[in-house]
Structures are given as structure tokens and as C-alpha cells.
Design an enzyme around this catalytic site. Structure first.
Site, PDB file in Angstrom:
ATOM      1  N   GLN A 117       0.828  -1.201   0.000  1.00 27.37           N
ATOM      2  CA  GLN A 117       0.000   0.000   0.000  1.00 27.37           C
ATOM      3  C   GLN A 117       0.867   1.257   0.000  1.00 27.37           C
ATOM      4  OE1 GLN A 117      -2.114  -1.551   3.624  1.00 27.37           O
ATOM      5  NE2 GLN A 117      -3.938  -0.839   2.553  1.00 27.37           N
ATOM      6  N   VAL A 119       3.856   4.007  -1.191  1.00 30.27           N
ATOM      7  CA  VAL A 119       4.222   4.668  -2.446  1.00 30.27           C
ATOM      8  C   VAL A 119       5.696   5.060  -2.454  1.00 30.27           C
ATOM      9  CG1 VAL A 119       1.873   5.522  -2.846  1.00 30.27           C
ATOM     10  CG2 VAL A 119       3.489   6.937  -1.540  1.00 30.27           C
ATOM     11  N   ASP A 120       6.486   4.458  -1.529  1.00 32.87           N
ATOM     12  CA  ASP A 120       7.870   4.895  -1.336  1.00 32.87           C
ATOM     13  C   ASP A 120       8.916   4.109  -2.118  1.00 32.87           C
ATOM     14  OD1 ASP A 120       8.112   2.485   0.186  1.00 32.87           O
ATOM     15  OD2 ASP A 120       7.550   3.548   2.018  1.00 32.87           O
ATOM     16  N   HIS A 135      -1.260   1.437  -4.397  1.00 34.54           N
ATOM     17  CA  HIS A 135      -1.609   2.859  -4.417  1.00 34.54           C
ATOM     18  C   HIS A 135      -0.687   3.681  -5.304  1.00 34.54           C
ATOM     19  CE1 HIS A 135      -3.635   2.189  -0.238  1.00 34.54           C
ATOM     20  NE2 HIS A 135      -4.407   1.824  -1.237  1.00 34.54           N
ATOM     21  N   CYS A 146      -3.997  14.342 -20.709  1.00 32.99           N
ATOM     22  CA  CYS A 146      -3.654  13.435 -21.808  1.00 32.99           C
ATOM     23  C   CYS A 146      -3.170  12.070 -21.353  1.00 32.99           C
ATOM     24  CB  CYS A 146      -2.601  14.083 -22.714  1.00 32.99           C
ATOM     25  SG  CYS A 146      -0.970  14.298 -21.929  1.00 32.99           S
ATOM     26  N   CYS A 194       1.673  20.059 -17.632  1.00 30.72           N
ATOM     27  CA  CYS A 194       2.164  18.971 -18.476  1.00 30.72           C
ATOM     28  C   CYS A 194       2.883  19.550 -19.684  1.00 30.72           C
ATOM     29  CB  CYS A 194       0.980  18.108 -18.924  1.00 30.72           C
ATOM     30  SG  CYS A 194       1.374  16.839 -20.145  1.00 30.72           S
ATOM     31  N   GLY A 234       2.461  -4.358   8.867  1.00 27.55           N
ATOM     32  CA  GLY A 234       2.446  -2.921   9.118  1.00 27.55           C
ATOM     33  C   GLY A 234       1.290  -2.169   8.519  1.00 27.55           C
ATOM     34  N   SER A 236      -2.888  -1.043   9.287  1.00 30.39           N
ATOM     35  CA  SER A 236      -4.051  -1.058  10.171  1.00 30.39           C
ATOM     36  C   SER A 236      -5.274  -1.614   9.458  1.00 30.39           C
ATOM     37  CB  SER A 236      -4.358   0.361  10.657  1.00 30.39           C
ATOM     38  OG  SER A 236      -4.795   1.159   9.562  1.00 30.39           O
ATOM     39  N   LEU A 278       8.361  -4.424  13.162  1.00 31.93           N
ATOM     40  CA  LEU A 278       8.522  -5.292  12.002  1.00 31.93           C
ATOM     41  C   LEU A 278       9.956  -5.710  11.753  1.00 31.93           C
ATOM     42  CD1 LEU A 278       5.820  -3.732   9.757  1.00 31.93           C
ATOM     43  CD2 LEU A 278       6.143  -6.170  10.069  1.00 31.93           C
TER      44      LEU A 278
END
Length: 297
Positions: A117, A119-120, A135, A146, A194, A234, A236, A278
Site C-alpha cells: 500500500q 508509495v515509497d 496505491h 492526456c 504537463c 504494518g 491497520s 517489524l
């Protein structure tokens, strides 16, 4: 009136308490075919805070929603100013012991896949391959006009050129790469369009209030069907984007195992929830399985 996305969750029933017994996790991995579903909690040891844990960013920060981002230029200016600053810090984060352990489990043939989940990009930096970014990723930017996709580093360069000297001190960094800045610090930050069509640029991530692309969901459901068990790391599981896969696995009779310090929305579906950090937990599991501790990357 706009509906706000689900940002928090309150248990409505007694949930089983967490344990420190790692045997079920080690046993599941020893049989192979484990599908990992990771959340923000796996990246906290890399210096990226989670949303809902102790000191989580939701206690001080409301994430940008898709509706707000697309609804006004001022919201986009605020987002890109904060994200541009946060990207500098976010990009320096390195994988921790948890990410390295997941990559090591995969190299030893114990995993059927990894869904994150986050985005790193830290799973990939640690050596995991074929990671499904549920995600999206902050490494990419997409045009809402576009559909052109471009590297985030290219946008960072353009924003640097358009905002020479922009270097406010942020109060904190959030799991979505968004830095905490006041409106005064945002000031008259200039957003760039863009380069293909002049349209609105958005990070290639799923904002709160935005749906995960259907094809991605279908792919993840296939991974759940093919797995022997689901290991949640990790998360919830507050939002449905991840919880639905836990429910799917449990309904199919596949063991669900969770490693998360705090109770989760999926605990009722799990055979165990291990309440340990973790990095510590996964390193210990690797030791139980006779797998050498992975080298730092």
C-alpha cells in the site's frame, strides 16, 4: 456535500490481543506460497511515519483527497509545494530490516508475491521484484488531461527552476511524501503544467477518496487466490483497498497472519496478530528459518 474518505477506525467488538509468538509466521513461510501485503508501518524504521500508529501523521495532518486536488488551483499549489519539499527527504529514505527480510524471503522461494500500500518504492530498493504498488508510486507523475506519464525527477527539476530559493523548514514528513507546511510557507509557489498538453499534473498515486484502478484490483485478487496464506505487515487495514484482500483470503479458508503493533480492522479474520516492531520480528523469523540476515542496501 462531499463525503470524506475513511481515515480512522474504531473497533466495534473485542478483538483478540496481540502476541509475541512468531511461530505461526515462521510456519507459514516455511511452507511457501505466502502473499505479503504491506502498509506504512513497514517503512517507519526508514524514517517515514505511518498514518495511524503512535505519533502517526493523521494526528496532525489531513491527507489531500482526489476531490480537493482536482477541485481547485489553490489546493494543487498547496499540495505541490508540500510534496516538492517532502520529495527531497522522501527520496533519501533507505530500506530497513523489514524490507530486506521480505526481499530475502522472496529470494528463498517462500513468497508468491508482494502487494504494498506504500508509495515509497522501498521494497524494490531492498531487492523485491514484481511488487504490486496498490496505491501507485511517487516516482511517477501522470497528466490528468492526456494521460502522459513522466519521471518524478523530471518534475522536481522543473519545479526547482520555477521556484528558485524555495526552501522552507517543514514541521514533518508524511507517508504520502507530503511535508507539513503552513499557507504562509507555501506562499506563491508556482505549479508547472504537463509538457505535452498543458494539463494538470498529479503524482501517479491513489489519493484518499480515489479508487484503485480496477485492473490492479483484479490482479491482486488473483494473487490472493494463488497464495497459500496472506501475511499482512504494518497495516491497520482501515481502508477497504487492503482489507478486501484479507476478507477474500479468510473467506477462501487461507490463513491470514498480521504483524502490526496496534490492533487492525482485519484482526477478526486473522489466525494471529504479532505485536512486535517489524524489523525485529521479521529478522527473528528469518533466524528461525535458518536464513542469514540480509545485508543492508
Amino acid at each position: 456535500m462531499r463525503m470524506r474518505p475513511t481515515l480512522s477506525w474504531t473497533p466495534v467488538e473485542d478483538l483478540p490481543p496481540g502476541t509475541t509468538d512468531l511461530a505461526p509466521v515462521a510456519d507459514a513461510l516455511s511452507t511457501g506460497g505466502v502473499l505479503v501485503l504491506s502498509g506504512a508501518g513497514i517503512s517507519t524504521e526508514s524514517g517515514i511515519p505511518d498514518y495511524r500508529g503512535e505519533g502517526g501523521s493523521l494526528s496532525r495532518h489531513t491527507p489531500m483527497t482526489y476531490q480537493d486536488f482536482t477541485g481547485g488551483a489553490q489546493a494543487r499549489r498547496r499540495y505541490w509545494a508540500r510534496s516538492h519539499l517532502g520529495w527531497r527527504t522522501f527520496g533519501r529514505a533507505r530500506p530497513n530490516a523489514g524490507h530486506r527480510a521480505v526481499a530475502t524471503f522472496a529470494r528463498h522461494g517462500l513468497l508468491s508475491g508482494v502487494i504494498t500500500q506504500n508509495v515509497d518504492g522501498l521494497h524494490q530498493s531492498a531487492g523485491s521484484e514484481g511488487v504490486v504498488e496498490l496505491h501507485g508510486s511517487l516516482d511517477r507523475v501522470v497528466c490528468l488531461g492526456c494521460g502522459a506519464v513522466s519521471p518524478r525527477r523530471e518534475l522536481a527539476r522543473r519545479l526547482e527552476e520555477a521556484n528558485v530559493g524555495f526552501a522552507p523548514v517543514a514541521a514533518g514528513i508524511n507517508p504520502d511524501g507530503d511535508a507539513d507546511l503552513t499557507d504562509e510557507q507555501v506562499g506563491d509557489f508556482r505549479v508547472v503544467p504537463c509538457t505535452v498538453c498543458g494539463g494538470i499534473l498529479k503524482p501517479d498515486v491513489v489519493f484518499f477518496g480515489e479508487a484503485v484502478p480496477p485492473r490492479r484490483v483484479v490482479h491482486c485478487r488473483e494473487l490472493v487466490r494463488e497464495a497459500t496464506s496472506l501475511l499482512v505487515l504494518g497495516s491497520s487495514l482501515t481502508v477497504m483497498s487492503g482489507l478486501r484482500f484479507v476478507r477474500q483470503a479468510a473467506k477462501a479458508g487461507k490463513p491470514v497472519l498480521i504483524v502490526n503493533l496496534a490492533p487492525t480492522r482485519g484482526d477478526q479474520h486473522a489466525v494471529t496478530r504479532v505485536a512486535l516492531p517489524l524489523g525485529t520480528a521479521l529478522t527473528a523469523v528469518a533466524g528461525r528459518l535458518g536464513i542469514p540476515e540480509p545485508a543492508q542496501t
